[in-house]
Design a protein around this motif. Structure first.
Motif, mmCIF file in Angstrom:
data_model
loop_
_atom_site.group_PDB
_atom_site.id
_atom_site.type_symbol
_atom_site.label_atom_id
_atom_site.label_comp_id
_atom_site.label_asym_id
_atom_site.label_seq_id
_atom_site.Cartn_x
_atom_site.Cartn_y
_atom_site.Cartn_z
ATOM 1 N N UNK A 1 7.622 4.662 -7.444
ATOM 2 C CA UNK A 1 8.649 4.357 -6.460
ATOM 3 C C UNK A 1 9.657 3.342 -6.972
ATOM 4 N N UNK A 2 9.243 2.534 -7.931
ATOM 5 C CA UNK A 2 10.127 1.496 -8.462
ATOM 6 C C UNK A 2 9.660 1.094 -9.851
ATOM 7 N N UNK B 1 0.839 -1.200 0.000
ATOM 8 C CA UNK B 1 0.000 0.000 0.000
ATOM 9 C C UNK B 1 0.874 1.250 0.000
ATOM 10 N N UNK B 2 0.498 2.206 -0.849
ATOM 11 C CA UNK B 2 1.228 3.467 -0.911
ATOM 12 C C UNK B 2 2.382 3.475 -1.879
ATOM 13 N N UNK B 3 2.728 2.318 -2.439
ATOM 14 C CA UNK B 3 3.819 2.250 -3.412
ATOM 15 C C UNK B 3 3.261 2.174 -4.827
ATOM 16 N N UNK C 1 1.516 -7.974 -13.235
ATOM 17 C CA UNK C 1 0.660 -6.891 -12.744
ATOM 18 C C UNK C 1 -0.342 -7.365 -11.691
ATOM 19 N N UNK C 2 -0.876 -8.587 -11.867
ATOM 20 C CA UNK C 2 -1.873 -9.091 -10.925
ATOM 21 C C UNK C 2 -1.267 -9.338 -9.547
ATOM 22 N N UNK D 1 -0.067 -2.753 -4.341
ATOM 23 C CA UNK D 1 0.606 -1.675 -5.055
ATOM 24 C C UNK D 1 -0.323 -1.010 -6.062
ATOM 25 N N UNK D 2 -0.034 0.235 -6.350
ATOM 26 C CA UNK D 2 -0.657 0.909 -7.487
ATOM 27 C C UNK D 2 0.212 0.592 -8.692
#
Length: 453
Positions: A236-237, A174-176, A192-193, A200-201
């Motif tokens: 973030x990555x 969460x938040x990444x 992606x899944x 993650x977003x």
């Protein structure tokens, strides 16, 4: 017996050109079937996965025909990452696993990789025996003993659950925000899944395979587009997989690319602190940067080098009882969790480090300063042996003398393409360019002379 079919990672070549023809795939399938169905019973299984190349349909059918003709029962996984084949070979109690893929190569190439019943890639000795059976030909099974073929629809879901199970219990993403480039390859659904399910977003790329766009301007060999996406979306990555998702290149929040050496340095240091790094040893190939070796030595850890190829890394890990290894190119092998390189699994370990430490990727993925390294490839024609030319031998000897005490030199033939790879490391970048340039020129000259002959 001299091996003609098998290279450092199975059989590989251009589709519809020897050895990657449908006829040869059928013969390889029949030979593998005879090798593994050595007691004549009909209870033997093989699982087959593939990436998204157009030629995958052809090779999947040809291998299935060859295997079933010798009495093997075939379980077809469809498009799945290479590490999924290693996992499912063991979990489905199969005798052998096969992955149809040419990894990071362009779409016109394809390959056939074998896994044994333990989920690890076959030994050189086993591949040599299969190649001998290809050459000799094998007797097909009697009509009543022909094998069956069956589609397995949930293979990727089984693999996804295994991946999520490697992430620290109770933690989420969460938040990444994560950019994931699947190279239009085998992980275009899985990656992606998994990231989304962990919270993650996700900003997906390379998730629209059409049979001919695998690795085309995307993925681990072309991370520039993903780097731009990371910066544009404020991610973030960035995670860049290759066509069969067994390797990964990472991108920090600034758009800077980190290779497998930096990832291995991070994991070795963290695992050593946690008491998880067996014997304080990391296994990597001769291509890994000298800076990595110095980084480990400064922490009382050891680098065990092998020949180039993730299979040789894994062999050394198994022989030494070590649990972390990989390649600069992004094959990261974590034998606590998997039997082969797994790009997404390795990326999840970095994401776990980010969530546990609160540090950004730019900090975690810059563990050491690299020694300047230069790699150039020289293509040669089939049948040529440019490394045996006296002019090339003199150039290599001269380069070694100039680098003595100042750097490292590595000259080798590619195991998958007709290339001579010339690599050197040296803190004096002008000297580095000169010695590599001299050897490249000598190899090119030798190749031209032999071509003229």
């Amino acid at each position: 017996m001299t091996r003609q079919l098998f290279g450092t990672d199975g059989v590989r070549g251009t589709a519809n050109t020897w050895p990657m023809t449908a006829e040869m795939a059928l013969r390889i399938g029949a030979a593998a079937g005879r090798y593994f169905r050595n007691d004549g019973s009909n209870g033997h299984r093989v699982v087959i996965g593939k990436d998204t190349r157009l030629s995958g349909y052809m090779f999947e059918n040809a291998l299935t025909a060859g295997l079933t003709s010798t009495g093997m029962n075939v379980l077809l996984l469809g498009p799945v990452p290479t590490p999924a084949v290693g996992l499912l070979t063991t979990s489905m109690r199969a005798d052998v696993g096969i992955m149809i893929s040419a990894s990071h190569n362009p779409h016109q190439d394809n390959g056939i990789k074998f896994f044994g019943p333990d989920g690890f890639k076959l030994s050189d000795e086993a591949e040599t025996e299969i190649e001998a059976l290809v050459e000799q030909g094998v007797e097909p099974a009697k009509a009543g003993n022909i094998g069956r073929a069956k589609r397995i629809d949930d293979g990727r879901f089984r693999y996804m659950e295994r991946l999520k199970g490697t992430f620290p219990h109770g933690r989420r993403l969460d938040g990444l925000k994560v950019v994931i480039d699947c190279a239009n390859g085998a992980a275009y659904k899985v990656a992606p899944e998994v990231l989304w399910e962990l919270g993650a977003k996700v900003v997906p790329m390379g998730t629209n395979p059409n049979g001919t766009n695998i690795n085309a301007g995307c993925g681990s060999t072309h991370p520039q587009a993903a780097a731009e996406m990371v910066v544009t979306h404020g991610a973030d990555l960035g995670i860049c997989l290759d066509g069969d998702a067994d390797r990964v290149i990472l991108i920090d929040e600034n758009g800077d690319v980190a290779d497998g050496d930096q990832l291995m340095a991070l994991m070795a240091a963290r695992w050593a602190e946690q008491g998880r790094l067996r014997d304080g040893t990391l296994v990597a190939t001769v291509m890994s940067n000298l800076g990595l070796e110095r980084f480990l030595g400064g922490r009382g850890l050891r680098l065990e080098r092998t020949a180039v190829g993730d299979r040789y890394v894994v062999e050394a890990m198994r022989q030494g009882g070590w649990n972390l290894g990989g390649e600069q190119s992004g094959h990261i092998v974590l034998t606590d969790f998997a039997t082969t390189g797994d790009g997404l699994l390795a990326a999840l370990q970095v994401l776990a480090a980010m969530t546990e430490s609160g540090q950004p990727a730019s900090r975690l993925l810059r563990q050491f300063d690299t020694v300047p390294q230069l790699l150039k490839n020289v293509r040669y024609a089939a049948g040529q042996r440019p490394l045996e030319a006296p002019s090339v031998e003199r150039a290599i000897a001269g380069a070694q003398a100039r680098l003595n005490g100042h750097g490292r030199l590595l000259i080798r033939k590619s195991g998958t393409e007709p290339l001579i790879r010339v690599m050197a490391e040296c803190e004096d970048e002008s000297l580095l360019a000169e010695v590599v340039g001299d050897i490249v020129a000598a190899v090119e000259g030798a190749a031209m002379i032999r071509a003229a002959e």
